[in-house]
Enzyme design. Structure first.
Site, PDB file in Angstrom:
ATOM      1  N   ASP A   1       0.971  -1.458  -0.216  1.00  0.00           N
ATOM      2  CA  ASP A   1       0.039   0.197  -0.356  1.00  0.00           C
ATOM      3  C   ASP A   1       0.512   1.690  -0.236  1.00  0.00           C
ATOM      4  O   ASP A   1       0.513   2.510   0.070  1.00  0.00           O
ATOM      5  CB  ASP A   1      -0.836   0.267   1.196  1.00  0.00           C
ATOM      6  N   SER A   2       2.173   1.095   0.498  1.00  0.00           N
ATOM      7  CA  SER A   2       3.055   2.274  -0.149  1.00  0.00           C
ATOM      8  C   SER A   2       3.135   2.777  -1.659  1.00  0.00           C
ATOM      9  O   SER A   2       3.669   3.939  -2.118  1.00  0.00           O
ATOM     10  CB  SER A   2       4.298   1.567   0.285  1.00  0.00           C
TER      11      SER A   2
ATOM     12  N   ASP B   1      -0.737  -6.244   0.141  1.00  0.00           N
ATOM     13  CA  ASP B   1      -1.183  -5.812   1.276  1.00  0.00           C
ATOM     14  C   ASP B   1      -2.572  -5.299   1.290  1.00  0.00           C
ATOM     15  O   ASP B   1      -3.504  -4.766   0.194  1.00  0.00           O
ATOM     16  CB  ASP B   1      -0.184  -3.719   1.301  1.00  0.00           C
TER      17      ASP B   1
ATOM     18  N   LYS C   1      -1.171  -9.701   3.875  1.00  0.00           N
ATOM     19  CA  LYS C   1      -0.526  -8.950   4.340  1.00  0.00           C
ATOM     20  C   LYS C   1      -1.064  -7.878   5.417  1.00  0.00           C
ATOM     21  O   LYS C   1      -1.334  -7.684   4.477  1.00  0.00           O
ATOM     22  CB  LYS C   1       0.783  -8.453   3.954  1.00  0.00           C
TER      23      LYS C   1
ATOM     24  N   GLU D   1      -1.015  -5.358   8.753  1.00  0.00           N
ATOM     25  CA  GLU D   1      -0.770  -4.804  10.188  1.00  0.00           C
ATOM     26  C   GLU D   1      -1.690  -4.924  11.253  1.00  0.00           C
ATOM     27  O   GLU D   1      -2.865  -5.521  11.031  1.00  0.00           O
ATOM     28  CB  GLU D   1      -0.435  -3.511   9.726  1.00  0.00           C
TER      29      GLU D   1
ATOM     30  N   GLU E   1       9.340  -3.734  10.503  1.00  0.00           N
ATOM     31  CA  GLU E   1       9.170  -2.255  10.190  1.00  0.00           C
ATOM     32  C   GLU E   1      10.309  -1.054  10.914  1.00  0.00           C
ATOM     33  O   GLU E   1       9.626  -0.817  12.158  1.00  0.00           O
ATOM     34  CB  GLU E   1       8.060  -1.829   9.424  1.00  0.00           C
TER      35      GLU E   1
HETATM   36  O1  KIV Z   1       3.555  -1.037   1.875  1.00  0.00           O
HETATM   37  C1  KIV Z   1       4.349  -1.557   1.593  1.00  0.00           C
HETATM   38  O2  KIV Z   1       4.882  -1.497   0.444  1.00  0.00           O
HETATM   39  C2  KIV Z   1       5.425  -2.643   3.090  1.00  0.00           C
HETATM   40  C3  KIV Z   1       6.572  -3.023   2.975  1.00  0.00           C
HETATM   41  C4  KIV Z   1       6.830  -1.452   2.792  1.00  0.00           C
HETATM   42  C5  KIV Z   1       6.999  -3.938   3.860  1.00  0.00           C
HETATM   43  O3  KIV Z   1       4.608  -2.250   3.398  1.00  0.00           O
END
Ligand code: KIV
Length: 260
Positions: free
Chosen positions: A42-43, A81, A110, A112, A176
């Protein structure tokens, strides 16, 4: 168990797990030749959409980018994510994750950690949905950036979180921005692999945002190693193209299509 996940688990204490993010097919195709895990992170909120945080990325954004990434993936484990707000309770988590898996064909998701979603992870993994955890600086839930695990008390708390995620059935955990010492303790105490970002080489594997390590995003905290200045390379190519068009050097005879 998914064969690709089994391969990742077998790497613990044997060889480092290599991971990077991707948001499109062209990048994914290159990563797929080398990395164990490709994360549709989600980055993308910060990198692609210039959001100030990751909170407004939608399920549709994630699904569309993952459909593109999936086209470039043959070998790597494809992890997605889950966006903020899509796994607030088991019912919505199950519905949203099943939709993501159905639409994209990804291997795992993934989630959080917010210290409240262990039960959700447990119920998902019992339903054979592979989940990767994420502790430390979790951008969906924490506003202020801080290196975590700098004191013994903090490390004990982080270890407890990691163990609960492992107990809930996650197959690995992203650490992280943890202190090297806490990353080492957590990695040593867990059976499942830890994937570090800004958490030292004491983790079982590493992940970076690809656009950061390629020098494309403009975001280069100390934990990022910039392997390339892609911004400059692209700019030079665009400059040359502009000059060629203006000077009528492009297109040349070589670029004419046969018969047209
Ligand atoms: O969203 C993302 O790219 C991440 C990584 C930085 C682990 O969660």
């Amino acid at each position: 168990m998914n064969k690709k996940i089994k391969k990742i688990l077998l790497k613990k204490n044997k060889s480092k797990i290599v991971s990077l993010t991707a948001y499109s097919k062209s990048i994914a195709k290159i990563l797929d030749k080398y990395v164990d895990i490709v994360l549709v992170g989600d980055s993308m909120a910060n990198v692609l959409y210039a959001h100030k945080d990751t909170h407004k990325i939608t399920l549709e954004n994630i699904i569309q980018h993952t459909i593109s990434v999936k086209m470039g993936i043959k070998n790597s484990l494809l992890v997605v994510d889950m966006p903020k707000g899509t796994y607030n309770n088991f019912k919505s988590a199950e519905k949203n994750i099943k939709l993501v898996i159905k639409e994209t064909g990804c291997d795992a998701v993934k989630i959080e950690n917010n210290k409240k979603n262990y039960k959700i992870i447990e119920r998902l993994t019992k339903k054979k949905i592979p989940v990767m955890g994420h502790i430390g600086f979790t951008p969906q839930f924490k506003k202020k950036f801080k290196i975590e695990g700098q004191t013994k008390a903090e490390t004990i708390k982080l270890l407890k979180e990691a163990k609960l995620i492992q107990k809930a059935g996650a197959f690995s955990i992203v650490l992280e921005c943890l202190s090297p010492k806490s990353a080492k303790i957590i990695t040593n105490k867990l059976k499942i692999p830890t994937i570090g970002i800004g958490s030292s080489s004491n983790c079982d594997g590493q992940i970076l945002v690809t656009d950061d390590m390629l020098g494309l995003s403009g975001f280069y905290p100390k934990f990022v190693k910039k392997y390339l200045n892609l911004n400059r390379i692209i700019e030079n190519a665009v400059k040359q193209y502009t000059r060629d068009v203006k000077l009528k050097k492009f297109p040349s005879n070589k670029n004419f299509l046969n018969g047209s």
